[in-house]
Design a protein around this motif. Structure first.
Motif, PDB file in Angstrom:
ATOM      1  N   LEU A  81      77.312  66.459  20.527  1.00  0.00           N
ATOM      2  CA  LEU A  81      77.675  67.633  21.315  1.00  0.00           C
ATOM      3  C   LEU A  81      77.440  67.424  22.807  1.00  0.00           C
ATOM      4  O   LEU A  81      78.312  67.703  23.620  1.00  0.00           O
ATOM      5  N   LYS A 137      76.586  79.447  23.662  1.00  0.00           N
ATOM      6  CA  LYS A 137      77.967  79.112  23.295  1.00  0.00           C
ATOM      7  C   LYS A 137      78.140  78.965  21.785  1.00  0.00           C
ATOM      8  O   LYS A 137      79.143  79.409  21.230  1.00  0.00           O
ATOM      9  N   TRP A 138      77.167  78.347  21.091  1.00  0.00           N
ATOM     10  CA  TRP A 138      77.363  77.966  19.694  1.00  0.00           C
ATOM     11  C   TRP A 138      76.550  78.777  18.685  1.00  0.00           C
ATOM     12  O   TRP A 138      76.837  78.724  17.488  1.00  0.00           O
ATOM     13  N   THR A 194      75.118  77.352  11.766  1.00  0.00           N
ATOM     14  CA  THR A 194      75.238  76.274  12.744  1.00  0.00           C
ATOM     15  C   THR A 194      73.861  75.720  13.032  1.00  0.00           C
ATOM     16  O   THR A 194      72.922  76.479  13.268  1.00  0.00           O
ATOM     17  N   MET A 225      75.692  68.870  16.804  1.00  0.00           N
ATOM     18  CA  MET A 225      75.927  70.159  16.168  1.00  0.00           C
ATOM     19  C   MET A 225      76.580  69.923  14.810  1.00  0.00           C
ATOM     20  O   MET A 225      77.321  68.964  14.626  1.00  0.00           O
TER      21      MET A 225
END
Length: 135
Positions: free
Chosen positions: A36, A57-58, A10, A25
């Protein structure tokens, strides 16, 4: 014969601005960037707290930061500010940062006055990176 297959990673793309920072993202498997978030740049502490929340979170493994330049490639005040922002990102979060020439990213976007497009600008910057590095 053994081939090494890497897991998708990511990535976050950033369109740095004094008032707002656009965040996009994408991942290396799909090679597509998506808007995002738009972070209001109230102060450094709240700005980096918002970025930390997105990281939590990502789980990005790399940051791509748009580097603004004059059309002839010369640097200006915002170029230095973006370099400093990229250094701060790397220093605070320990995630690799790559700068990408963003001279033509804004030409892709046509926005109405007053419309927040920073996250879409970040997506264009990240997409430029994907287009250059994944094929």
């Amino acid at each position: 014969m053994h081939s090494s297959i890497q897991a998708p990673q990511t990535l976050f793309g950033f369109d740095f601005g004094i008032k707002r920072i656009g965040v996009a993202m994408g991942n290396t498997m799909i090679g597509q960037a998506s808007p995002l978030a738009v972070i209001e740049s109230i102060d450094n502490q709240s700005r980096f707290a918002a970025i930390q929340a997105l990281i939590d979170k990502w789980g990005p493994t790399q940051f791509i930061v748009g580097l603004p330049l004059y059309p002839d490639g010369a640097e200006h005040e915002m170029t230095a500010r973006c370099r400093r922002f990229a250094n701060q990102l790397h220093g605070r979060f320990g995630i690799p940062v790559e700068l990408v020439d963003e001279r033509y990213s804004s030409a892709v976007l046509s926005a109405k006055r007053g419309e927040l497009i920073d996250d879409r600008a970040a997506a264009v910057i990240l997409q430029q990176y994907f287009d250059q590095h994944t094929n």
